[in-house]
Design an enzyme around this catalytic site. Structure first.
Site, PDB file in Angstrom:
ATOM      1  N   ASP A  81      42.693  66.494  42.341  1.00 48.47           N
ATOM      2  CA  ASP A  81      43.086  65.123  42.000  1.00 48.47           C
ATOM      3  C   ASP A  81      43.071  64.249  43.264  1.00 48.47           C
ATOM      4  O   ASP A  81      43.575  64.660  44.314  1.00 48.47           O
ATOM      5  CB  ASP A  81      44.496  65.164  41.389  1.00 48.47           C
ATOM      6  CG  ASP A  81      44.972  63.809  40.907  1.00 48.47           C
ATOM      7  OD1 ASP A  81      44.118  62.977  40.559  1.00 48.47           O
ATOM      8  OD2 ASP A  81      46.199  63.591  40.884  1.00 48.47           O
ATOM      9  N   HIS A  82      42.515  63.045  43.146  1.00 46.31           N
ATOM     10  CA  HIS A  82      42.486  62.092  44.264  1.00 46.31           C
ATOM     11  C   HIS A  82      41.956  62.695  45.555  1.00 46.31           C
ATOM     12  O   HIS A  82      42.595  62.582  46.610  1.00 46.31           O
ATOM     13  CB  HIS A  82      43.885  61.502  44.529  1.00 46.31           C
ATOM     14  CG  HIS A  82      44.258  60.412  43.589  1.00 46.31           C
ATOM     15  ND1 HIS A  82      43.781  59.128  43.682  1.00 46.31           N
ATOM     16  CD2 HIS A  82      45.050  60.428  42.493  1.00 46.31           C
ATOM     17  CE1 HIS A  82      44.273  58.391  42.702  1.00 46.31           C
ATOM     18  NE2 HIS A  82      45.041  59.168  41.958  1.00 46.31           N
ATOM     19  N   HIS A 181      51.316  54.345  39.676  1.00 38.53           N
ATOM     20  CA  HIS A 181      51.767  55.676  40.071  1.00 38.53           C
ATOM     21  C   HIS A 181      53.279  55.670  40.324  1.00 38.53           C
ATOM     22  O   HIS A 181      53.826  54.639  40.717  1.00 38.53           O
ATOM     23  CB  HIS A 181      51.064  56.106  41.357  1.00 38.53           C
ATOM     24  CG  HIS A 181      49.605  56.361  41.188  1.00 38.53           C
ATOM     25  ND1 HIS A 181      48.651  55.688  41.903  1.00 38.53           N
ATOM     26  CD2 HIS A 181      48.940  57.230  40.391  1.00 38.53           C
ATOM     27  CE1 HIS A 181      47.454  56.128  41.551  1.00 38.53           C
ATOM     28  NE2 HIS A 181      47.598  57.063  40.637  1.00 38.53           N
ATOM     29  N   GLY A 182      53.915  56.810  40.114  1.00 34.26           N
ATOM     30  CA  GLY A 182      55.326  56.929  40.469  1.00 34.26           C
ATOM     31  C   GLY A 182      56.241  56.394  39.382  1.00 34.26           C
ATOM     32  O   GLY A 182      55.950  56.477  38.199  1.00 34.26           O
ATOM     33  N   GLY A 210      49.148  57.437  36.712  1.00 30.11           N
ATOM     34  CA  GLY A 210      50.470  56.866  36.545  1.00 30.11           C
ATOM     35  C   GLY A 210      50.947  57.064  35.123  1.00 30.11           C
ATOM     36  O   GLY A 210      51.527  56.180  34.504  1.00 30.11           O
ATOM     37  N   SER A 212      53.290  58.960  33.970  1.00 30.68           N
ATOM     38  CA  SER A 212      54.706  59.290  33.770  1.00 30.68           C
ATOM     39  C   SER A 212      55.469  58.072  33.267  1.00 30.68           C
ATOM     40  O   SER A 212      55.224  56.952  33.714  1.00 30.68           O
ATOM     41  CB  SER A 212      55.342  59.744  35.098  1.00 30.68           C
ATOM     42  OG  SER A 212      55.002  61.071  35.391  1.00 30.68           O
ATOM     43  N   ASN A 231      46.991  61.577  33.631  1.00 30.59           N
ATOM     44  CA  ASN A 231      47.568  62.240  34.811  1.00 30.59           C
ATOM     45  C   ASN A 231      49.085  62.154  34.782  1.00 30.59           C
ATOM     46  O   ASN A 231      49.659  61.104  34.445  1.00 30.59           O
ATOM     47  CB  ASN A 231      47.041  61.567  36.081  1.00 30.59           C
ATOM     48  CG  ASN A 231      45.656  62.041  36.431  1.00 30.59           C
ATOM     49  OD1 ASN A 231      44.923  62.557  35.589  1.00 30.59           O
ATOM     50  ND2 ASN A 231      45.287  61.863  37.686  1.00 30.59           N
ATOM     51  N   THR A 234      55.165  62.765  38.204  1.00 33.11           N
ATOM     52  CA  THR A 234      56.497  62.320  38.637  1.00 33.11           C
ATOM     53  C   THR A 234      57.623  62.802  37.716  1.00 33.11           C
ATOM     54  O   THR A 234      58.627  63.342  38.185  1.00 33.11           O
ATOM     55  CB  THR A 234      56.531  60.777  38.718  1.00 33.11           C
ATOM     56  OG1 THR A 234      55.449  60.356  39.556  1.00 33.11           O
ATOM     57  CG2 THR A 234      57.833  60.285  39.305  1.00 33.11           C
TER      58      THR A 234
HETATM   59 ZN   LIG Z   1      46.262  58.801  40.483  1.00 29.90          ZN
END
Ligand SMILES: [Zn+2]
Length: 281
Positions: A81-82, A181-182, A210, A212, A231, A234
């Site tokens: 990932d990334h 994200h987060g 992102g 979550s 994805n 978190t």
């Molecule tokens: Zn990502």
């Protein structure tokens, strides 16, 4: 067992569901995700993000991920990932990962295309599918809570996305349409019409980063509009943390391993719920 990203995406496309793509940079999270996948019975993408290197290296965690996936009867894709550069992705593929994301989204368009093409060429030689990214999402996979607000001026332009997919040959595309994200600092405004437009213009499955912290309904709307890979990290890591917290002040508990077991249990129910949500649209 290990299956290809193409096979997993085809499964999701056929059933009109989303694939949970879960980052597992800690062992309890990995064990929990494997068990949750076996329970739910749909393919899951096990991921390792380069940004998680400070937690554990891909050289240490990767072989465990590959081995546990192989040993399980449930179907897994092993995804980097990334990946920030081709060398990191090569390292992961040598360990046994069979799918990769190259993230050139922080670079200018031409650099992003060049980097992504290079990875697609290398991966194609090995029969590996590639995810690219265009458009900017704030925050990062470490659950960085500093931003947590999506900026609609940075959403992905469908025409640029289509050109990017043609120029690079990526098999699926991470795009920006309202997620961050987060941890979310304010309620996300997801642009469902944009997801559908991106899917139509590019002709490839759309990846949500992102993932979550959205509601079940929001996940389902995104999937209905063309998202196939979601994805997630978190809230899994937070569920493990929340399960440990009540035990920290318990004088009867003095061993870290007892906390690890609690973390695994917390992560298991969270992972199972997320996988089920993606699979029950
Ligand atoms: Zn990502």
């Amino acid at each position: 067992m290990i299956i290809g990203l193409d096979e997993a995406l085809a499964f999701a496309e056929n059933k009109n569901i989303g694939l949970a793509a879960i980052n597992t940079p800690f062992f309890e999270g990995l064990l929990a995700t494997i068990e949750a996948t076996e329970r739910v019975g749909v393919p899951v993408i096990l991921q390792f993000a380069q940004v998680h290197e400070p937690i554990v290296s891909i050289e240490d965690m990767g072989p465990a991920m590959v081995e546990l996936a192989k040993r399980s009867e449930a179907p897994f894709v092993l995804h980097i990932d990334h990946g920030a550069d081709i060398d990191y992705i090569r390292t992961g593929l040598d360990i046994g990962f069979n799918s990769a994301m190259i993230d050139g989204s922080t670079h200018d368009y031409d650099t992003n295309v060049a980097m992504t093409r290079e990875v697609v060429e290398m991966a194609t030689e090995r029969g590996i599918k590639v995810e690219g990214e265009i458009g900017v999402m704030t925050g990062n996979e470490n659950g960085d809570p500093s931003q947590g607000v999506a900026d609609s001026t940075l959403y992905t332009d469908p025409e640029v996305a289509a050109e990017f997919v043609r120029a690079t040959g990526v098999d699926c595309l991470a795009a920006s349409f309202g997620t961050v994200h987060g941890v979310y600092r304010q309620k996300p405004e997801l642009d469902y019409a944009l997801i559908a437009e991106l899917r139509r213009a590019t002709g490839v499955p759309i990846v949500m980063h992102g993932g979550s912290g959205l509601s079940k309904q929001e996940y389902h709307e995104c999937i209905r509009h063309g998202v196939r890979k979601i994805n997630y990290y978190t809230y899994l890591a937070k569920a493990a943390y929340d399960a440990v917290l009540p035990l920290v002040d318990d004088p009867g508990i003095i061993l870290f391993s007892d906390l690890a077991v609690a973390a695994r249990t917390g992560a298991l129910s969270n992972a199972a719920e997320f996988i089920e949500t993606c699979a029950a649209v």
